[in-house]
Design a protein around this motif. Structure first.
Motif, PDB file in Angstrom:
ATOM      1  N   ARG A  26     -14.895 -14.432  29.066  1.00  0.00           N
ATOM      2  CA  ARG A  26     -14.615 -15.857  29.172  1.00  0.00           C
ATOM      3  C   ARG A  26     -15.642 -16.709  28.445  1.00  0.00           C
ATOM      4  N   VAL A  27     -16.908 -16.336  28.502  1.00  0.00           N
ATOM      5  CA  VAL A  27     -17.959 -17.160  27.896  1.00  0.00           C
ATOM      6  C   VAL A  27     -17.892 -17.146  26.380  1.00  0.00           C
ATOM      7  N   LEU A  28     -17.114 -16.249  25.803  1.00  0.00           N
ATOM      8  CA  LEU A  28     -17.008 -16.176  24.349  1.00  0.00           C
ATOM      9  C   LEU A  28     -15.796 -16.925  23.810  1.00  0.00           C
ATOM     10  N   LEU A  29     -15.018 -17.553  24.684  1.00  0.00           N
ATOM     11  CA  LEU A  29     -13.802 -18.237  24.267  1.00  0.00           C
ATOM     12  C   LEU A  29     -14.027 -19.725  24.095  1.00  0.00           C
ATOM     13  N   ASP A  30     -13.237 -20.332  23.210  1.00  0.00           N
ATOM     14  CA  ASP A  30     -13.258 -21.781  23.015  1.00  0.00           C
ATOM     15  C   ASP A  30     -12.855 -22.470  24.322  1.00  0.00           C
ATOM     16  N   PRO A  31     -13.520 -23.561  24.702  1.00  0.00           N
ATOM     17  CA  PRO A  31     -13.192 -24.239  25.969  1.00  0.00           C
ATOM     18  C   PRO A  31     -11.730 -24.641  26.087  1.00  0.00           C
ATOM     19  N   ASP A  32     -11.060 -24.918  24.960  1.00  0.00           N
ATOM     20  CA  ASP A  32      -9.652 -25.318  25.027  1.00  0.00           C
ATOM     21  C   ASP A  32      -8.737 -24.172  25.450  1.00  0.00           C
ATOM     22  N   GLN A  33      -9.223 -22.935  25.417  1.00  0.00           N
ATOM     23  CA  GLN A  33      -8.402 -21.794  25.814  1.00  0.00           C
ATOM     24  C   GLN A  33      -8.730 -21.285  27.215  1.00  0.00           C
ATOM     25  N   LEU A  34      -9.693 -21.890  27.871  1.00  0.00           N
ATOM     26  CA  LEU A  34     -10.126 -21.373  29.169  1.00  0.00           C
ATOM     27  C   LEU A  34      -9.047 -21.514  30.235  1.00  0.00           C
ATOM     28  N   ALA A  35      -8.296 -22.608  30.201  1.00  0.00           N
ATOM     29  CA  ALA A  35      -7.234 -22.775  31.201  1.00  0.00           C
ATOM     30  C   ALA A  35      -6.185 -21.682  31.056  1.00  0.00           C
ATOM     31  N   GLN A  36      -5.804 -21.361  29.844  1.00  0.00           N
ATOM     32  CA  GLN A  36      -4.839 -20.278  29.621  1.00  0.00           C
ATOM     33  C   GLN A  36      -5.428 -18.930  30.035  1.00  0.00           C
ATOM     34  N   PHE A  37      -6.693 -18.710  29.725  1.00  0.00           N
ATOM     35  CA  PHE A  37      -7.334 -17.457  30.106  1.00  0.00           C
ATOM     36  C   PHE A  37      -7.390 -17.309  31.625  1.00  0.00           C
TER      37      PHE A  37
ATOM     38  N   THR B 258      -6.994 -26.540  19.337  1.00  0.00           N
ATOM     39  CA  THR B 258      -6.979 -25.089  19.446  1.00  0.00           C
ATOM     40  C   THR B 258      -5.598 -24.615  19.892  1.00  0.00           C
ATOM     41  N   GLU B 259      -5.064 -23.632  19.190  1.00  0.00           N
ATOM     42  CA  GLU B 259      -3.756 -23.095  19.531  1.00  0.00           C
ATOM     43  C   GLU B 259      -3.875 -22.103  20.683  1.00  0.00           C
ATOM     44  N   PRO B 260      -2.829 -21.976  21.506  1.00  0.00           N
ATOM     45  CA  PRO B 260      -2.859 -20.984  22.596  1.00  0.00           C
ATOM     46  C   PRO B 260      -2.699 -19.566  22.046  1.00  0.00           C
ATOM     47  N   LEU B 261      -3.150 -18.603  22.831  1.00  0.00           N
ATOM     48  CA  LEU B 261      -3.028 -17.205  22.441  1.00  0.00           C
ATOM     49  C   LEU B 261      -1.570 -16.759  22.532  1.00  0.00           C
ATOM     50  N   ALA B 262      -1.122 -16.036  21.518  1.00  0.00           N
ATOM     51  CA  ALA B 262       0.182 -15.372  21.537  1.00  0.00           C
ATOM     52  C   ALA B 262      -0.079 -13.870  21.527  1.00  0.00           C
ATOM     53  N   SER B 263       0.360 -13.170  22.576  1.00  0.00           N
ATOM     54  CA  SER B 263       0.038 -11.746  22.716  1.00  0.00           C
ATOM     55  C   SER B 263       1.303 -10.910  22.895  1.00  0.00           C
ATOM     56  N   THR B 264       1.224  -9.686  22.409  1.00  0.00           N
ATOM     57  CA  THR B 264       2.288  -8.699  22.586  1.00  0.00           C
ATOM     58  C   THR B 264       1.644  -7.395  23.035  1.00  0.00           C
ATOM     59  N   VAL B 265       2.083  -6.870  24.162  1.00  0.00           N
ATOM     60  CA  VAL B 265       1.541  -5.627  24.710  1.00  0.00           C
ATOM     61  C   VAL B 265       2.675  -4.615  24.807  1.00  0.00           C
ATOM     62  N   VAL B 266       2.535  -3.506  24.099  1.00  0.00           N
ATOM     63  CA  VAL B 266       3.582  -2.494  24.029  1.00  0.00           C
ATOM     64  C   VAL B 266       3.094  -1.210  24.694  1.00  0.00           C
ATOM     65  N   PRO B 267       3.719  -0.764  25.777  1.00  0.00           N
ATOM     66  CA  PRO B 267       3.349   0.533  26.370  1.00  0.00           C
ATOM     67  C   PRO B 267       3.919   1.686  25.540  1.00  0.00           C
ATOM     68  N   LEU B 268       3.159   2.765  25.473  1.00  0.00           N
ATOM     69  CA  LEU B 268       3.575   3.959  24.736  1.00  0.00           C
ATOM     70  C   LEU B 268       3.767   5.105  25.727  1.00  0.00           C
ATOM     71  N   ALA B 269       4.983   5.574  25.825  1.00  0.00           N
ATOM     72  CA  ALA B 269       5.305   6.651  26.770  1.00  0.00           C
ATOM     73  C   ALA B 269       4.977   8.013  26.162  1.00  0.00           C
ATOM     74  N   PRO B 270       4.499   8.951  26.971  1.00  0.00           N
ATOM     75  CA  PRO B 270       4.200  10.286  26.437  1.00  0.00           C
ATOM     76  C   PRO B 270       5.482  11.055  26.143  1.00  0.00           C
ATOM     77  N   ALA B 271       5.428  11.816  25.050  1.00  0.00           N
ATOM     78  CA  ALA B 271       6.594  12.621  24.686  1.00  0.00           C
ATOM     79  C   ALA B 271       6.615  13.947  25.449  1.00  0.00           C
ATOM     80  N   THR B 272       5.432  14.420  25.878  1.00  0.00           N
ATOM     81  CA  THR B 272       5.325  15.692  26.614  1.00  0.00           C
ATOM     82  C   THR B 272       4.407  15.489  27.806  1.00  0.00           C
ATOM     83  N   VAL B 273       4.133  16.565  28.515  1.00  0.00           N
ATOM     84  CA  VAL B 273       3.210  16.514  29.641  1.00  0.00           C
ATOM     85  C   VAL B 273       1.814  16.176  29.115  1.00  0.00           C
TER      86      VAL B 273
END
Length: 382
Positions: free
Chosen positions: A201-212, A115-130
């Motif tokens: 967590r219970v829905l993930l493959d056991p090989d990814q639990l350590a990373q999670f 099982t490959e490890p998760l690769a994630s990208t999280v991008v915040p979006l700043a508001p243009a106005t109030v």
């Protein structure tokens, strides 16, 4: 003087010189040496063999018998017989190997179950106005999410069909597991509040639990251990849900990757009504909307389908309104009603600082202004 045995009057004229002349003329080229005797097709039994069990005086020689001089018959085959049997055995082994190689189809590489490890990208979006505030029902009605369904009803499954190696029932199972993962990781109130992780967590493959587990205990923006790559949760000290009815819209698709792997991709937009964590829950007019776009890629093998678990390979997440200077790996910190962005760009990155640099440094976008229902929505600009 006549030699005894000769005719009295000598040898008549016209008659050859007897046996000597016959042998010298007729069989002059024939030499009865040892090689000639060994090459004979018929071999005479010895006097001792003829006295035994054999009724015939000669025996026929073949390739299965030895080519050496006559020996007493024993139960052990000759050298020629052993060579013949070895040749037949080698041919049989070669034929069996050819059949096996053809049936096993060695040109198709076997699937690696690692099982490959998760690769994630999280991008915040700043508001243009109030950021606008108000009652959740009014905010939803004036947003692009006005026609979105509520909760799990917004996660619809596509028409399932069998693939080359997966039956229709297995495809349905993979899609339903993917939907369960989206529901638990994006809609569960305890998960959103940061109070629980087990439903995911219970829905993930056991090989990814350590990373999670490491991502939950020590979140990091290194592309591998962001908690918000696995699930949606808000910083409990910043914001809380103002309305449990989350608006959802998106799609699921499936594809067979190999004979042992089925992949499901999801692309959904979740719209939450949030309020300040320290404010009064009764102050509904102070709510604001927070939007999360999640693109996930989940993979399933035969064992995953049996145990109802998933391998989360990649997650691309855009969420806002947020301040670009905040770290979204631990939890989302919405910019709430009446506030604007505190900084224009992301936090400064020091290339001379020791330690592991923030790999997502510089990733920040601008959240499009909310558009009333019926108007063309503006997509978040990366």
């Amino acid at each position: 003087m006549a030699v005894p045995g000769d005719p009295p009057d000598g040898t008549p004229e016209g008659i050859g010189g007897g046996d000597e002349e016959f042998r010298s003329d007729e069989y002059r080229s024939v030499v009865f040496d040892e090689d000639f005797v060994r090459a004979a097709r018929l071999q005479e039994f010895s006097a001792q063999e003829r006295m035994g069990e054999h009724a015939r005086a000669v025996r026929s020689r073949s390739i299965w018998s030895g080519s050496g001089p006559a020996r007493p018959r024993t139960s052990t085959p000759g050298r020629g017989a052993r060579q013949g049997m070895l040749l037949v055995l080698l041919i049989a082994v070669a034929f069996a190997a050819a059949v096996y190689m053809g049936l096993s189809n060695p040109t198709v590489p076997p699937y690696s179950s690692r099982t490959e490890p998760l690769a994630s990208t999280v991008v915040p979006l700043a508001p243009a106005t109030v950021v606008p505030g108000g009652r959740p029902v009014d905010l939803f009605a004036k947003s692009p999410a006005a026609d979105y369904r509520v909760g799990a009803a917004g996660i619809t499954l596509p028409a399932a069909r069998r693939t080359h190696h997966f039956a229709e029932a297995q495809v349905v199972t993979a899609l339903s597991i993917a939907k369960d993962y989206l529901v638990q990781s994006s809609l569960d109130p305890d998960v959103l509040a940061g109070a629980a992780t087990r439903p995911v967590r219970v829905l993930l493959d056991p090989d990814q639990l350590a990373q999670f587990d490491r991502s939950m205990a020590s979140p990091s923006g290194d592309g591998r251990h962001a908690a918000t790559g696995w699930l949606v949760r808000f910083d409990p000290g910043t914001a809380a849900l103002a309305d449990s009815r989350v608006r959802v819209s998106g799609t699921l698709a499936f594809e067979e990757i190999s004979a042992d792997v089925l992949e499901v991709t999801t692309d959904h937009t979740f719209v939450y009504a949030v309020r300040p964590a320290t404010g009064s829950p009764a102050a509904e007019d102070g709510a604001s909307l927070f939007t999360v776009r999640r693109e996930l890629r989940l993979r399933f093998d035969q064992e995953d389908l049996t145990t109802r678990r998933a391998e989360l390979l990649s997650a691309y997440v855009m969420a806002g309104p947020q301040d670009c200077s905040t770290e979204p790996a631990d939890g989302f910190r919405p910019v709430l009603a009446g506030a604007g962005p505190a900084t224009v760009g992301p936090a400064a990155s020091d290339p001379y600082a020791s330690g592991t640099p923030r790999r997502t440094a510089g990733l920040c976008g601008v959240l499009a202004s909310p558009t009333p229902a019926g108007s063309a929505p503006v997509s978040p600009a990366p």
